[in-house]
Write a protein that holds these residues in place. Structure first.
Motif, PDB file in Angstrom:
ATOM      1  N   ARG A   1      11.286 -10.189 -37.339  1.00 16.38           N
ATOM      2  CA  ARG A   1      10.783 -10.635 -36.033  1.00 16.38           C
ATOM      3  C   ARG A   1      11.361 -11.994 -35.658  1.00 16.38           C
ATOM      4  O   ARG A   1      11.732 -12.232 -34.517  1.00 16.38           O
ATOM      5  CB  ARG A   1       9.245 -10.738 -36.082  1.00 16.38           C
ATOM      6  CG  ARG A   1       8.568  -9.411 -35.879  1.00 16.38           C
ATOM      7  CD  ARG A   1       8.797  -8.954 -34.477  1.00 16.38           C
ATOM      8  NE  ARG A   1       9.197  -7.562 -34.492  1.00 16.38           N
ATOM      9  CZ  ARG A   1       8.778  -6.649 -33.644  1.00 16.38           C
ATOM     10  NH1 ARG A   1       7.946  -6.991 -32.684  1.00 16.38           N
ATOM     11  NH2 ARG A   1       9.190  -5.419 -33.724  1.00 16.38           N
TER      12      ARG A   1
ATOM     13  N   GLN B   1      14.914 -11.620 -34.551  1.00 19.15           N
ATOM     14  CA  GLN B   1      14.972 -11.036 -33.219  1.00 19.15           C
ATOM     15  C   GLN B   1      14.640 -12.090 -32.167  1.00 19.15           C
ATOM     16  O   GLN B   1      15.312 -12.179 -31.136  1.00 19.15           O
ATOM     17  CB  GLN B   1      13.986  -9.878 -33.132  1.00 19.15           C
ATOM     18  CG  GLN B   1      14.291  -8.942 -31.988  1.00 19.15           C
ATOM     19  CD  GLN B   1      13.184  -7.935 -31.781  1.00 19.15           C
ATOM     20  OE1 GLN B   1      12.510  -7.551 -32.732  1.00 19.15           O
ATOM     21  NE2 GLN B   1      12.994  -7.517 -30.555  1.00 19.15           N
TER      22      GLN B   1
ATOM     23  N   VAL C   1      16.999 -13.263 -29.050  1.00 21.82           N
ATOM     24  CA  VAL C   1      16.595 -13.218 -27.646  1.00 21.82           C
ATOM     25  C   VAL C   1      16.741 -14.597 -27.018  1.00 21.82           C
ATOM     26  O   VAL C   1      17.270 -14.760 -25.919  1.00 21.82           O
ATOM     27  CB  VAL C   1      15.130 -12.735 -27.525  1.00 21.82           C
ATOM     28  CG1 VAL C   1      14.643 -12.877 -26.086  1.00 21.82           C
ATOM     29  CG2 VAL C   1      15.018 -11.297 -27.965  1.00 21.82           C
TER      30      VAL C   1
ATOM     31  N   VAL D   1      18.972 -15.695 -23.804  1.00 21.35           N
ATOM     32  CA  VAL D   1      18.437 -16.394 -22.627  1.00 21.35           C
ATOM     33  C   VAL D   1      19.208 -17.702 -22.421  1.00 21.35           C
ATOM     34  O   VAL D   1      19.614 -18.038 -21.302  1.00 21.35           O
ATOM     35  CB  VAL D   1      16.926 -16.686 -22.798  1.00 21.35           C
ATOM     36  CG1 VAL D   1      16.422 -17.545 -21.663  1.00 21.35           C
ATOM     37  CG2 VAL D   1      16.155 -15.387 -22.862  1.00 21.35           C
TER      38      VAL D   1
ATOM     39  N   GLY E   1      11.582 -18.267 -21.014  1.00 21.50           N
ATOM     40  CA  GLY E   1      12.062 -17.433 -22.118  1.00 21.50           C
ATOM     41  C   GLY E   1      11.443 -17.875 -23.430  1.00 21.50           C
ATOM     42  O   GLY E   1      10.961 -17.059 -24.222  1.00 21.50           O
TER      43      GLY E   1
ATOM     44  N   PHE F   1       7.758 -16.898 -23.681  1.00 22.48           N
ATOM     45  CA  PHE F   1       7.602 -15.470 -23.953  1.00 22.48           C
ATOM     46  C   PHE F   1       7.901 -15.132 -25.393  1.00 22.48           C
ATOM     47  O   PHE F   1       7.166 -14.382 -26.025  1.00 22.48           O
ATOM     48  CB  PHE F   1       8.518 -14.663 -23.030  1.00 22.48           C
ATOM     49  CG  PHE F   1       7.866 -14.319 -21.760  1.00 22.48           C
ATOM     50  CD1 PHE F   1       7.838 -15.214 -20.718  1.00 22.48           C
ATOM     51  CD2 PHE F   1       7.234 -13.101 -21.600  1.00 22.48           C
ATOM     52  CE1 PHE F   1       7.213 -14.917 -19.542  1.00 22.48           C
ATOM     53  CE2 PHE F   1       6.607 -12.791 -20.430  1.00 22.48           C
ATOM     54  CZ  PHE F   1       6.588 -13.692 -19.392  1.00 22.48           C
TER      55      PHE F   1
END
Lengths: 328, 297
Positions: free
Chosen positions: A8, A11, A15, A19, A297, A300
């Protein structure tokens, strides 16, 4: 467990880099920052010197690395529109958005959960049907229309609540709060209600369906058979077991609140980050857009990471499901 | 698709029948807008500034000529609503169609081919689903606005909005199609098609696709409501469709400026039209989902 956390985390970093890349591409390739900084009159030498000073002649990946490093340190350049450091602009508007979002989330939870419990327990009462019908209409009502209708009723017709701005704020260092003045609290009412309505209906429906599910289980029947009071069964056993999904969905909905805060802030001219973002979009203020993109970003990614980990920690039953689900 | 079961549950449910009728009326009105509206609101020759700010016909200062009143330019509000619904529905339909095309293609490929292709596509879909659709549409639209030269952008603004809302919407289609494709893939007819040496693309299109369309239609209906709302929200924020072709959202934004001076009809009527349209589409979608889902029947 460790493998899951590492996966996780990786990942999330990926991400975040994606961004950052979009944000960087926007910053670097849309419009010529050098031209904007130099203004009208300049010589060829001045232009080239500034290019060298800013490091724009260096290879692409070096520039990107520099961008990431300065972003991590909170350096986002200067706003084209307001000619002030972007970090400063955002820091000024962050409290307004955070107070509004917190208030909306709090309202949605404190009203949505009891409504969900009630509609779950008294399925056939007229009040439950009424709540459910309202919630269907609530889902189809766009946020900005709710805001406009509230303004029309409470600000234009009744004239009891202000329709725009934050009212008077009290400053604590760099933080400004509207919680401590009457006008600040009054100004908060309409935007917070507007922003919370969608999340409220969502939470209500979720709690209701979870309650219905849990009330069918054997341990609830057993608790009733033991002669426990309704109150103890409903709140001690049933409600407690519905809270895991409610917590996770609420966590994820914080993202939705941030997104819809843009709309709410525009309707009520609330001086937060969302309004700043919309103004930058309309004025092609690229540095502010890039910074907002990065910040949202980041929010989130962090929220999702925390929620994912919470899911895993709180409910042991899910660990098996999760393992199987990620297997294909 | 239209087997008797579904049709029966349709006729039994008055709310759904009303929703279907309302949706049909909107679509027809939008299609026939130039022929059925009392005025052509964007024909400059027919506008008269003396008509500006006329309230609805049933109020004291209202005029028989304008049922729902006029706006600041003297346009008939009823006509602007019909023309606005035309733009809203056009963007909504095209955005869903676009999302559907992208989603079905990627879903079919990832379900049928599997392996690394599948993991990459599904990871991207997962990540995108964690961001609210409206935020993604807003970002894409904002980026296009900044990246494209001004003249070019106002020319293609409508397509940009369609693209932005469509992109925000594809993962749901891709996920569903992938799921159904995985199920269909193991069935005998697909294996038979493979044995006789058909091209994989042909198998996906001609054999798998028709069998995964049911759930796709449900999602398409539910997405239509979202797409219309997303377009209205973008246009309300002033970044959606160009002002030369106002949608319902644009009308609400323009009317909002006059809310305080008492011209409420410029906001309330387009707003009501938007709510009724989205509510009808959403109710249809909800019903379709329940009717096609045997588990709930």
């Amino acid at each position: 467990m460790i493998a899951f956390v590492v996966q996780r985390l990786l990942q999330s970093v990926l991400v975040m880099l994606a961004v950052a890349f979009i944000s960087f591409a926007l910053f670097r390739y849309i419009g010529d920052p050098v031209l904007i900084m130099l203004g009208q009159d300049f010589t060829r030498e001045q232009y080239e010197m500034l290019v060298r000073d800013l490091g724009l002649d260096q290879p692409f990946y070096v520039q990107f690395a520099k961008f990431v490093v300065s972003a991590v340190q909170g350096e986002f350049g200067i706003s084209y529109r307001l000619a002030r450091p972007v970090a400063q602009l955002i820091a000024e508007r962050l409290p307004a958005t955070l107070e509004l979002s917190m208030m909306a989330a709090l309202l949605a939870l404190t009203i949505g959960v009891p409504m969900g419990v009630y509609t779950g327990l008294r399925r056939d009462s007229w009040l439950s049907r009424f709540f459910l019908t309202i919630s269907l209409v609530g889902v189809s009502l766009p946020t900005f229309l709710i805001g406009i209708l509230l303004i029309l009723v409470f600000a234009v017709q009744l004239g009891v609540l202000p329709s725009f701005g934050r009212g008077d704020v009290v400053k604590f260092g760099s933080w400004s709060t509207g919680f401590l003045t009457t006008s600040g609290l009054k100004a908060l009412v309409l935007p917070a209600v507007t922003l919370c309505l969608f999340q409220l209906t969502l939470i209500m429906r979720l709690v209701r369906s979870e309650m219905l599910e849990v009330l069918r289980t054997d341990y609830i029947k057993f608790a009733r058979a033991r002669g426990l009071q309704n109150r103890a069964v409903n709140f001690g056993h049933a409600l407690k077991n519905t809270l895991v999904p409610v917590i996770t969905i609420t966590g994820l909905q914080i993202g939705g609140i941030i997104a819809f805060a843009i709309v709410t802030e525009t309707v009520f001219q609330w001086p937060g980050m969302g309004l700043l973002f919309i103004q930058s979009v309309n004025n092609a203020d690229v540095p502010v857009m890039a910074a907002y993109l990065l910040l949202v970003g980041f929010f989130f990614v962090v929220i999702n990471l925390v929620v994912d980990l919470l899911y895993y920690v709180v409910d042991p039953r899910l660990r098996i499901d999760r393992g199987a689900a990620s297997g294909h | 698709m239209l087997d008797s079961d579904v049709f029966h549950s349709f006729r039994r449910n008055p709310v759904v029948v009303v929703s279907a009728v309302v949706t049909a009326v909107f679509v027809l009105a939008a299609l026939l807008a130039p022929w059925i509206t009392p005025y052509h609101p964007y024909d400059l020759a027919s506008l008269d500034l003396n008509d500006a700010f006329t309230p609805p016909a049933w109020t004291e200062d209202g005029s028989r000529r304008f049922l729902l009143g006029t706006d600041d330019q003297g346009r008939d509000v009823l006509s602007t609503i019909v023309f606005g619904a035309r733009v809203s529905l056009l963007v909504g339909f095209c955005a869903v169609l676009f999302a559907m095309t992208v989603g079905i293609t990627l879903g079919l490929v990832s379900g049928y081919v599997g392996g690394a292709v599948e993991s990459v596509i599904m990871r991207v879909a997962d990540v995108q689903l964690t961001f609210p659709g409206i935020l993604i549409a807003l970002l894409i639209d904002g980026l296009a606005r900044t990246a494209l030269p001004r003249d070019l952008h106002s020319e293609i603004a409508l397509y940009v909005v369609i693209f932005a809302i469509g992109i925000a919407n594809w993962p749901q289609f891709a996920r569903t199609v992938r799921g159904s494709t995985l199920v269909e893939k193991s069935k005998e007819y697909v294996q038979a098609a493979r044995v006789i040496g058909l091209h994989p693309g042909l198998i996906m299109l001609r054999h798998v696709l028709p069998n995964v369309m049911g759930p796709v239609l449900v999602i398409a209906t539910l997405s239509l409501g979202f797409a219309i709302l997303a377009e209205a929200t973008l246009s309300f924020l002033g970044v959606g469709v160009p002002p030369t072709r106002p949608s319902l959202g644009t009308l609400i934004r323009v009317g909002n400026d006059f809310l305080f001076s008492g011209e409420w009809w410029m906001t309330i009527f387009p707003g009501a039209a938007l709510i009724v349209l989205v509510l009808a589409v959403n109710l249809l979608g909800d019903w379709l989902r329940d009717a096609l889902n045997p588990k709930l029947r």
